[in-house]
Design an enzyme around this catalytic site. Structure first.
Site, PDB file in Angstrom:
ATOM      1  N   GLU A   9      -5.601   7.260  -1.008  1.00 39.74           N
ATOM      2  CA  GLU A   9      -5.613   6.010  -0.253  1.00 39.74           C
ATOM      3  C   GLU A   9      -6.269   4.889  -1.052  1.00 39.74           C
ATOM      4  O   GLU A   9      -5.794   3.745  -1.044  1.00 39.74           O
ATOM      5  CB  GLU A   9      -6.334   6.212   1.080  1.00 39.74           C
ATOM      6  CG  GLU A   9      -5.634   7.154   2.045  1.00 39.74           C
ATOM      7  CD  GLU A   9      -4.217   6.720   2.370  1.00 39.74           C
ATOM      8  OE1 GLU A   9      -3.990   5.492   2.523  1.00 39.74           O
ATOM      9  OE2 GLU A   9      -3.340   7.585   2.450  1.00 39.74           O
ATOM     10  N   HIS A  40       0.840  -1.207   0.000  1.00 39.32           N
ATOM     11  CA  HIS A  40       0.000   0.000   0.000  1.00 39.32           C
ATOM     12  C   HIS A  40       0.875   1.257   0.000  1.00 39.32           C
ATOM     13  O   HIS A  40       0.623   2.200  -0.759  1.00 39.32           O
ATOM     14  CB  HIS A  40      -0.913  -0.011   1.226  1.00 39.32           C
ATOM     15  CG  HIS A  40      -1.605   1.288   1.473  1.00 39.32           C
ATOM     16  ND1 HIS A  40      -2.821   1.618   0.905  1.00 39.32           N
ATOM     17  CD2 HIS A  40      -1.244   2.371   2.216  1.00 39.32           C
ATOM     18  CE1 HIS A  40      -3.170   2.825   1.284  1.00 39.32           C
ATOM     19  NE2 HIS A  40      -2.232   3.306   2.085  1.00 39.32           N
ATOM     20  N   GLU A  41       1.898   1.260   0.845  1.00 37.80           N
ATOM     21  CA  GLU A  41       2.782   2.429   0.891  1.00 37.80           C
ATOM     22  C   GLU A  41       3.521   2.608  -0.428  1.00 37.80           C
ATOM     23  O   GLU A  41       3.729   3.737  -0.888  1.00 37.80           O
ATOM     24  CB  GLU A  41       3.774   2.280   2.053  1.00 37.80           C
ATOM     25  CG  GLU A  41       3.140   2.229   3.420  1.00 37.80           C
ATOM     26  CD  GLU A  41       2.325   3.470   3.745  1.00 37.80           C
ATOM     27  OE1 GLU A  41       2.690   4.562   3.263  1.00 37.80           O
ATOM     28  OE2 GLU A  41       1.312   3.349   4.463  1.00 37.80           O
ATOM     29  N   HIS A  48       1.595   4.589  -2.962  1.00 37.01           N
ATOM     30  CA  HIS A  48       1.687   6.053  -2.911  1.00 37.01           C
ATOM     31  C   HIS A  48       2.856   6.541  -3.775  1.00 37.01           C
ATOM     32  O   HIS A  48       2.737   7.560  -4.463  1.00 37.01           O
ATOM     33  CB  HIS A  48       1.868   6.520  -1.468  1.00 37.01           C
ATOM     34  CG  HIS A  48       0.635   6.409  -0.632  1.00 37.01           C
ATOM     35  ND1 HIS A  48      -0.539   7.037  -0.969  1.00 37.01           N
ATOM     36  CD2 HIS A  48       0.391   5.734   0.526  1.00 37.01           C
ATOM     37  CE1 HIS A  48      -1.460   6.770  -0.050  1.00 37.01           C
ATOM     38  NE2 HIS A  48      -0.923   5.980   0.847  1.00 37.01           N
ATOM     39  N   ASP A  53      -4.453   1.478  -2.204  1.00 34.90           N
ATOM     40  CA  ASP A  53      -5.056   0.171  -1.914  1.00 34.90           C
ATOM     41  C   ASP A  53      -5.171  -0.673  -3.178  1.00 34.90           C
ATOM     42  O   ASP A  53      -4.883  -1.877  -3.178  1.00 34.90           O
ATOM     43  CB  ASP A  53      -6.442   0.351  -1.289  1.00 34.90           C
ATOM     44  CG  ASP A  53      -6.386   0.637   0.197  1.00 34.90           C
ATOM     45  OD1 ASP A  53      -5.296   0.520   0.789  1.00 34.90           O
ATOM     46  OD2 ASP A  53      -7.443   0.966   0.771  1.00 34.90           O
TER      47      ASP A  53
END
Length: 416
Positions: free
Chosen positions: A358, A280-281, A284, A362
């Site tokens: 976000e 997930h990070e 970004h 995801d």
């Protein structure tokens, strides 16, 4: 505009913002409390009633403390501006250093900072040693709090004071376009902090150990290879010495990029769940969210600095906020104190943009690792961090940088 009309405008904006914030907070507390008795159906099999009720009680307690903080902040702002506090501090500093000098400006800004810190201190102490301790999250000791405070003061003196002095010098020396020079310096300084913080500043407050060799590290390195992501290292931070909350984050950029895991996070999640959180990070970074945010912040701040340059020459701006004295330090302080009053309407826009990021992260994670692993990791984090599963929809839409748990989980489950 006259000083009296600007005073009225300021009071109206402050009052409307205060009422809206308190009304939204009351909605949030009431909504969470009303849904305390039953775990949402989507989480009934994974989160027990006790954990759900703890999250509800913790959320309500934090919201109520936030309401107190909101009121105190408004009172302090009024006391400093229309109440004459800034003028009193300006005159106090003038008793020791020459008014209008660079030293006076630095002393003036520092005095306001000290007063604000002293006002915030009791609430901060209660937050850690009262509220967080009551719910089992605080691990900060009085000794560690004092040590952190001393380190913070030393850093403020070594970095903050020269920074303030240089900004004030730019404002005085660069002519009519001084605000453009200050903006460029501010932007460059923030980028510099992002570069040096992981290596030189963060280790002053926490210990960072390289992630040990083993199945978890091998799984993470394989993920990084699949994603084509290079960084300077994987580290574990001793977050448990201050809080039981778990987290993970990226820090730095360029050659200084590193991934940091709280030791509390690694203790709670299985290796495949840690991999999913990391994916997930990485999402970004894949979507360049950091640079997009910096671009928006940079462009927005340029506009605000241009406005600051205009207001610096307007007597009504100073007089309307209770300050008879003008100057570089007064301009900077008034603008920094008052700007949040008028930018509150931007909050839901920034929150919505953040939630979109976000969702994008995801979706990327679900392509790099099983979505079920990210779902199970999030459920554990919601439970162990006592995050409410039932936020008020309006409150959440305005403030929350992350999507509500039920919506986020539902999207991930649909992506399986």
């Amino acid at each position: 505009m006259t000083s009296s009309s600007f005073s009225a405008l300021f009071l109206v904006a402050l009052g409307v913002g205060l009422v809206c914030r308190l009304w939204l907070a009351r909605r949030q507390a009431a909504h969470v409390a009303a849904h305390r008795a039953t775990v949402p159906a989507a989480f009934a099999a994974t989160i027990g009633l006790d954990a759900h009720q703890k999250a509800a009680d913790y959320t309500v307690a934090r919201v109520r403390l936030g309401m107190v903080d909101t009121v105190l902040s408004a009172v302090l702002l009024l006391a400093l501006t229309l109440g004459g506090g800034l003028q009193a501090l300006h005159d106090l500093c003038a008793r020791f250093v020459e008014p209008g000098s660079l030293a006076h400006g630095v002393a003036f800004v520092s005095a306001v900072g000290v007063v604000s810190w002293l006002v915030d201190l009791p609430l901060g102490l209660y937050r850690s040693f009262g509220l967080e301790a009551r719910f089992g999250f605080n691990r900060l000791t009085p000794g560690l709090f004092v040590a952190d405070t001393v380190k913070g003061v030393v850093l403020a003196a070594l970095i903050g004071l020269p920074l303030i002095a240089f900004v004030l010098w730019l404002m005085a020396a660069m002519g009519g376009l001084w605000w453009l020079y200050v903006w460029a310096f501010w932007l460059g300084f923030n980028l510099l902090v992002m570069l040096v913080y992981p290596t030189f500043i963060a280790p002053l407050f926490n210990k960072f150990q390289p992630l040990e060799d083993g199945p978890l590290k091998a799984r993470i390195e394989a993920l990084l290879t699949r994603c084509g992501f290079r960084l300077s290292g994987l580290f574990v931070m001793d977050g448990s010495k201050r809080s039981a909350h778990g987290n993970a984050y990226f820090t730095g950029f360029g050659a200084s990029k590193r991934i940091v895991f709280f030791d509390t996070l690694l203790a709670k999640l299985d290796p495949q769940e840690v991999e999913a959180v990391l994916a997930h990070e990485l999402g970004h970074y894949h979507h360049h969210h950091l640079w997009k945010r910096l671009a928006v912040i940079g462009a927005g701040s340029l506009g605000f600095f241009a406005l600051l340059g205009h207001l610096a020459g307007q007597a009504w701006f100073f007089e309307g906020l209770g300050l008879a004295s003008q100057g570089t330090a007064a301009t900077l302080l008034l603008f920094a104190l008052v700007l949040p009053v008028f930018t509150f309407p931007l909050t839901p826009l920034m929150s919505r943009w953040s939630r979109r990021h976000e969702f994008e992260a995801d979706a990327y994670a679900a392509r790099q690792a099983p979505a079920a692993d990210l779902v199970s990791a999030l459920v554990k984090l919601y439970r162990d961090n006592a995050s409410t599963l039932t936020p008020d929809p309006l409150y959440s839409s305005i403030y929350d940088s992350h999507p509500p748990a039920a919506i986020r989980i539902a999207r991930l489950q649909a992506a399986r």
